[in-house]
Enzyme design. Sequence first.
Site, PDB file in Angstrom:
ATOM      1  N   GLY A 242       0.864  -1.226   0.083  1.00  0.00           N
ATOM      2  CA  GLY A 242      -0.124  -0.126  -0.014  1.00  0.00           C
ATOM      3  C   GLY A 242       0.793   1.290  -0.055  1.00  0.00           C
ATOM      4  O   GLY A 242       1.833   1.298  -0.485  1.00  0.00           O
ATOM      5  N   GLU A 243       0.382   2.064   0.658  1.00  0.00           N
ATOM      6  CA  GLU A 243       0.957   3.643   0.714  1.00  0.00           C
ATOM      7  C   GLU A 243       1.040   4.314  -0.528  1.00  0.00           C
ATOM      8  O   GLU A 243       1.696   5.435  -0.593  1.00  0.00           O
ATOM      9  CB  GLU A 243       2.498   3.452   1.174  1.00  0.00           C
ATOM     10  CG  GLU A 243       2.579   2.625   2.643  1.00  0.00           C
ATOM     11  CD  GLU A 243       3.943   2.676   3.280  1.00  0.00           C
ATOM     12  OE1 GLU A 243       4.957   3.145   2.395  1.00  0.00           O
ATOM     13  OE2 GLU A 243       4.144   2.011   4.236  1.00  0.00           O
ATOM     14  N   GLY A 244       0.931   3.680  -1.656  1.00  0.00           N
ATOM     15  CA  GLY A 244       1.226   4.395  -2.933  1.00  0.00           C
ATOM     16  C   GLY A 244       2.272   3.939  -3.480  1.00  0.00           C
ATOM     17  O   GLY A 244       2.890   4.428  -4.908  1.00  0.00           O
TER      18      GLY A 244
END
Length: 334
Positions: A300-302
């Site tokens: 996740g997180e980008g």
Amino acid sequence: MLANELQHKINFKTKPLGALGYLESLAHKIGMVQKTVSPQLLHPHMVVFAADHGIASAGVSAYPQEVTYQMVMNFLSGGAAINVFCRQQGIEIKIVDAGVNFDFPEGLKLIGKKVRKSSRNMLEEPAMTEKEYRQALENGRSVVSEIAETECNIIGFGEMGIGNTSASSLMMSRLFDLPAADCIGRGTGLDDEQLQRKINILSKVLQQYPQAITADEVAQTFGGLEIVQMMGAMEEAFKQDMLIMVDGFIASMAVAAISKKNAEILENCIFCHVSDENAHQKLLELLGQKALLNLNLRLGEGTGCALAYPLIQSAVNFLNEMSSFEDAHVSNKE
């Protein structure tokens, strides 16, 4: 006419027809979004929305809820994977408190958009009231509206929230009428016993809300505050004619919910990677989309967006800088 002009420009570069594969489709998409045969990527941004989930207290994650605020502090200090990759690519990063169950100290470089501390526990009540849901959408829109003033035309979205694969799985199951087990994965790394517990809990949640049918109802009932703010942010990015870099399963689910209301948003979306989360590939197929990368990521997180950005830049660069057969005096095939 523009579509034909772009395809002609791509086809007559010094290469066999179609030899740059998916980069050619990507260049065409970017040109269409920007309405030009000579697109540019300007002031790229990454926005990471963070929030907690009431359902986390039921034990659907391998990590405790405190990890959400701890990771936000890590983002703000520049020590997370997304910070490293954004620095590497020259992408400006913004961290948004959409609903973290924590009182952050003053003076942090944090965008405060907290609707409430954590979504509600879906085993007891819908994740959000309608008022909270509408506020979360508006908060997300306002973040991107401010970024648009920098003339940014490409934006990526990431998230942080212990329990958010559960929220996304529930949304996918209901919006696409799929069995819960087909949409539920290991999230942050559940073992077999923990995974079965997660499936049992989420199946029970689904049964409690048969009335949640539309995209808005589903997102309000099963979503997370970071997911809904991401939805609002994506809607605003589309309104601003930005390219939208979509990260993994959670970000893809946010787009999927919007697409149920406005399928045109997919024209602006670049799906950056297919994650290792169980249902992500299936979701991409349901949306008719292909991802740029498959690196078995599940962070996740980008992070997938930041890693894919150089390829997106390469698609723009070949379109603008590569010679045509005529320019280079290279013979084309007969």
